[in-house]
Design a protein around this motif. Structure first.
Motif, PDB file in Angstrom:
ATOM      1  N   GLU A 231       0.822  -1.208   0.000  1.00  0.00           N
ATOM      2  CA  GLU A 231       0.000   0.000   0.000  1.00  0.00           C
ATOM      3  C   GLU A 231       0.859   1.263   0.000  1.00  0.00           C
ATOM      4  N   TRP A 232       0.274   2.362  -0.455  1.00  0.00           N
ATOM      5  CA  TRP A 232       0.944   3.660  -0.446  1.00  0.00           C
ATOM      6  C   TRP A 232       0.122   4.631   0.392  1.00  0.00           C
ATOM      7  N   LYS A 233       0.670   5.023   1.546  1.00  0.00           N
ATOM      8  CA  LYS A 233      -0.035   5.933   2.460  1.00  0.00           C
ATOM      9  C   LYS A 233       0.227   7.395   2.135  1.00  0.00           C
ATOM     10  N   GLY A 234       1.298   7.654   1.363  1.00  0.00           N
ATOM     11  CA  GLY A 234       1.538   9.006   0.879  1.00  0.00           C
ATOM     12  C   GLY A 234       2.294   9.919   1.800  1.00  0.00           C
ATOM     13  N   ASN A 235       2.910   9.393   2.886  1.00  0.00           N
ATOM     14  CA  ASN A 235       3.630  10.242   3.822  1.00  0.00           C
ATOM     15  C   ASN A 235       5.132  10.248   3.545  1.00  0.00           C
ATOM     16  N   VAL A 236       5.767  11.365   3.878  1.00  0.00           N
ATOM     17  CA  VAL A 236       7.223  11.483   3.834  1.00  0.00           C
ATOM     18  C   VAL A 236       7.728  11.413   5.275  1.00  0.00           C
ATOM     19  N   ASP A 295       6.388   3.464  19.501  1.00  0.00           N
ATOM     20  CA  ASP A 295       6.623   2.100  19.971  1.00  0.00           C
ATOM     21  C   ASP A 295       6.793   1.116  18.814  1.00  0.00           C
ATOM     22  N   ASP A 296       6.032   1.330  17.749  1.00  0.00           N
ATOM     23  CA  ASP A 296       6.091   0.413  16.605  1.00  0.00           C
ATOM     24  C   ASP A 296       6.581   1.185  15.384  1.00  0.00           C
ATOM     25  N   LEU A 297       7.895   1.146  15.160  1.00  0.00           N
ATOM     26  CA  LEU A 297       8.473   1.916  14.067  1.00  0.00           C
ATOM     27  C   LEU A 297       7.982   1.419  12.710  1.00  0.00           C
ATOM     28  N   SER A 298       7.787   0.125  12.584  1.00  0.00           N
ATOM     29  CA  SER A 298       7.384  -0.418  11.289  1.00  0.00           C
ATOM     30  C   SER A 298       6.039   0.139  10.833  1.00  0.00           C
ATOM     31  N   GLU A 299       5.135   0.375  11.771  1.00  0.00           N
ATOM     32  CA  GLU A 299       3.829   0.934  11.406  1.00  0.00           C
ATOM     33  C   GLU A 299       3.949   2.386  10.955  1.00  0.00           C
ATOM     34  N   ALA A 300       4.921   3.110  11.513  1.00  0.00           N
ATOM     35  CA  ALA A 300       5.132   4.506  11.114  1.00  0.00           C
ATOM     36  C   ALA A 300       5.811   4.593   9.752  1.00  0.00           C
ATOM     37  N   LEU A 301       6.500   3.522   9.357  1.00  0.00           N
ATOM     38  CA  LEU A 301       7.268   3.552   8.119  1.00  0.00           C
ATOM     39  C   LEU A 301       6.540   2.921   6.941  1.00  0.00           C
ATOM     40  N   TYR A 302       5.899   1.795   7.167  1.00  0.00           N
ATOM     41  CA  TYR A 302       5.391   1.003   6.045  1.00  0.00           C
ATOM     42  C   TYR A 302       4.379   1.781   5.206  1.00  0.00           C
ATOM     43  N   GLY A 303       4.569   1.715   3.897  1.00  0.00           N
ATOM     44  CA  GLY A 303       3.657   2.389   2.978  1.00  0.00           C
ATOM     45  C   GLY A 303       4.003   3.835   2.711  1.00  0.00           C
ATOM     46  N   ASN A 304       5.134   4.311   3.251  1.00  0.00           N
ATOM     47  CA  ASN A 304       5.551   5.704   3.080  1.00  0.00           C
ATOM     48  C   ASN A 304       6.908   5.766   2.386  1.00  0.00           C
ATOM     49  N   MET A 305       7.422   6.968   2.195  1.00  0.00           N
ATOM     50  CA  MET A 305       8.770   7.150   1.664  1.00  0.00           C
ATOM     51  C   MET A 305       9.642   7.835   2.708  1.00  0.00           C
ATOM     52  N   LEU A 321      18.382   0.944   6.733  1.00  0.00           N
ATOM     53  CA  LEU A 321      18.100  -0.485   6.803  1.00  0.00           C
ATOM     54  C   LEU A 321      16.629  -0.734   7.118  1.00  0.00           C
ATOM     55  N   GLU A 322      16.064   0.075   8.031  1.00  0.00           N
ATOM     56  CA  GLU A 322      14.636  -0.051   8.342  1.00  0.00           C
ATOM     57  C   GLU A 322      13.799   0.204   7.095  1.00  0.00           C
ATOM     58  N   ALA A 323      14.165   1.243   6.342  1.00  0.00           N
ATOM     59  CA  ALA A 323      13.426   1.553   5.112  1.00  0.00           C
ATOM     60  C   ALA A 323      13.517   0.401   4.124  1.00  0.00           C
ATOM     61  N   MET A 324      14.700  -0.187   3.982  1.00  0.00           N
ATOM     62  CA  MET A 324      14.868  -1.310   3.067  1.00  0.00           C
ATOM     63  C   MET A 324      14.007  -2.498   3.497  1.00  0.00           C
ATOM     64  N   ALA A 325      13.981  -2.767   4.799  1.00  0.00           N
ATOM     65  CA  ALA A 325      13.153  -3.868   5.297  1.00  0.00           C
ATOM     66  C   ALA A 325      11.675  -3.635   5.003  1.00  0.00           C
ATOM     67  N   MET A 326      11.249  -2.366   5.047  1.00  0.00           N
ATOM     68  CA  MET A 326       9.851  -2.008   4.822  1.00  0.00           C
ATOM     69  C   MET A 326       9.532  -1.744   3.351  1.00  0.00           C
ATOM     70  N   SER A 327      10.490  -1.990   2.451  1.00  0.00           N
ATOM     71  CA  SER A 327      10.306  -1.724   1.009  1.00  0.00           C
ATOM     72  C   SER A 327       9.933  -0.273   0.738  1.00  0.00           C
ATOM     73  N   MET A 328      10.530   0.635   1.502  1.00  0.00           N
ATOM     74  CA  MET A 328      10.248   2.058   1.335  1.00  0.00           C
ATOM     75  C   MET A 328      11.157   2.667   0.265  1.00  0.00           C
ATOM     76  N   PRO A 329      10.636   3.479  -0.626  1.00  0.00           N
ATOM     77  CA  PRO A 329      11.506   4.271  -1.496  1.00  0.00           C
ATOM     78  C   PRO A 329      12.221   5.328  -0.664  1.00  0.00           C
ATOM     79  N   VAL A 330      13.495   5.595  -0.989  1.00  0.00           N
ATOM     80  CA  VAL A 330      14.324   6.476  -0.171  1.00  0.00           C
ATOM     81  C   VAL A 330      14.962   7.556  -1.032  1.00  0.00           C
ATOM     82  N   VAL A 331      14.941   8.799  -0.512  1.00  0.00           N
ATOM     83  CA  VAL A 331      15.762   9.882  -1.059  1.00  0.00           C
ATOM     84  C   VAL A 331      16.826  10.190  -0.014  1.00  0.00           C
ATOM     85  N   THR A 332      18.092  10.114  -0.393  1.00  0.00           N
ATOM     86  CA  THR A 332      19.179  10.278   0.561  1.00  0.00           C
ATOM     87  C   THR A 332      20.320  11.058  -0.062  1.00  0.00           C
TER      88      THR A 332
END
Length: 405
Positions: A231-236, A295-305, A321-332
């Motif tokens: 899913e895509w939640k649309g958050n940065v 408390d739950d970082l994965s829920e704050a990350l998943y579906g966002n960039m 690494l957290e972003a990679m685990a969550m399949s998040m697109p990353v700008v760095t």
């Protein structure tokens, strides 16, 4: 194997990359080895947090060098009072910014603490002592000579200093202090039996700077389960605590330099502890929303960039690494992804100028297929290189080699 770990940061709660890196590795190793963890009680290392961690790790012995004993050390009192006055009277001063780099707070090594650590090592019948973080680096001078000593270098201090201080015109005295700190860091590393870095990049830097101790690479692990792109939640999202200087510097760059190049309103959810309310609000087209510690970082990350606008520092960025685990697109930035095998345009977007960073963020927000492609590719790299079980085996192999040598 009996392992004593001396650390500057208690690995709980998981409010920083350093805490996560320690926690996830120890959580794997504790099932195979007898581990004793020693830390200094302080504002970020509380007895309450220690008790919470002990409940999670009943098979790990956790010991605190208590705060009241630190108060018996005159250097501790002197440095604490001096730093406290500077923070209160001149929080944004050049003097404070440079002193925080050139006179790191926390290296006291009183006779009482040395006796305490030596008693812990003897009581644990340690086969190996592992020291973590630069603040504890010089413990090598006070450890028993008949025990193997390993240092885990989460962030090369002289690299961090060089990157941070390049914006300042240093006096000859300050330049001399910087050079001396670098020399002391290298000299201390060369007294260990093994140095462990989290990335190949850091190993190469140390080897090029006269570190002759054998160096092994043992990447940090994350506990978030790998999740496929969905899913895509649309958050940065920006992840990082306020107390780590590169995080503050990166967010300031995002707000002051990148924001003017944005062409539409974008909200960034800031996940991390201790950020002051000054950072909440609108900066041109950029709005910062403080979420604090979650408390739950994965829920704050998943579906966002994720955005990683880091300009200084060293070591491995756990947030990526957290972003990679969550399949998040990353700008760095290049510094942000240093040591992690992501490729610009293939598994992430890398931008080092404010304009390019702003353009990359907006490109990802507009292009669903690009988000999907980058997220899937990053997750593939994660699964191939960073599973906790695989990384703990790498660390165990290093320990066995140290003991054999």
């Amino acid at each position: 194997m009996n392992i004593v770990i001396i650390t500057h940061y208690l690995p709980y709660p998981l409010s920083s990359g350093g805490a996560q890196a320690q926690y996830n590795m120890i959580d794997q190793l504790r099932h195979e080895h007898q581990i004793t963890l020693v830390f200094n009680e302080g504002s970020g290392n509380t007895i309450h947090a220690m008790k919470q961690l002990q409940a999670l790790w009943p098979d790990v012995k956790i010991l605190a060098y208590r705060y009241y004993r630190q108060l018996l050390c005159w250097r501790f009192i002197r440095d604490k009072v001096k730093r406290g006055l500077l923070v209160k009277l001149a929080p944004q001063s050049r003097k404070l910014k440079i002193e925080r780099i050139l006179q790191p707070y926390g290296q006291w090594f009183s006779l009482d603490q040395i006796r305490f650590i030596r008693d812990v090592i003897r009581g644990a019948k340690a086969d190996l002592v592992q020291v973590e973080f630069f603040q504890c680096l010089k413990w090598v001078n006070y450890l028993p000579s008949d025990v193997k000593k390993v240092f885990v270098h989460h962030e090369i201090n002289f690299v961090r200093n060089e990157r941070f201080l390049q914006e300042f015109h240093l006096s000859s005295k300050e330049e001399k202090a910087k050079v001396q700190m670098r020399k002391e860091e290298i000299d201390s590393l060369n007294q260990y039996d093994r140095v462990i870095t989290l990335t190949d990049v850091d190993r190469e830097i140390l080897q090029k700077n006269q570190v002759t101790t054998p160096i092994s690479v043992s990447p940090a692990a994350v506990s978030s389960p790998s999740r496929l792109y969905g899913e895509w939640k649309g958050n940065v999202v920006f992840v990082g605590g306020y107390r780590h200087i590169p995080n503050r510097e990166g967010l300031d760059w995002l707000c002051q330099k990148v924001a003017p190049f944005l062409t539409r309103n974008i909200q960034v959810n800031l996940v991390g502890a201790f950020w002051p309310s000054d950072y909440e609000g609108q900066f041109g087209h950029l709005r910062i929303h403080l979420m604090g510690f979650v408390d739950d970082l994965s829920e704050a990350l998943y579906g966002n960039m994720m955005v990683v606008p880091l300009l200084t520092g060293s070591g491995m960025r756990m947030k990526i690494l957290e972003a990679m685990a969550m399949s998040m697109p990353v700008v760095t930035t290049t510094v942000g992804v240093e040591g992690i095998p992501l490729v610009n345009g293939d598994s992430c977007l890398i931008a080092d100028t404010p304009e390019a960073f702003a353009r990359s963020v907006e490109m990802l927000l507009d292009d669903a297929s690009l988000r999907c492609r980058l997220g899937k590719a990053a997750n593939g790299v994660f699964q191939s290189n960073y599973s906790p079980q695989q990384l703990s085996k790498v660390r165990e192999t290093i320990y066995e080699d140290v003991l054999r040598s």
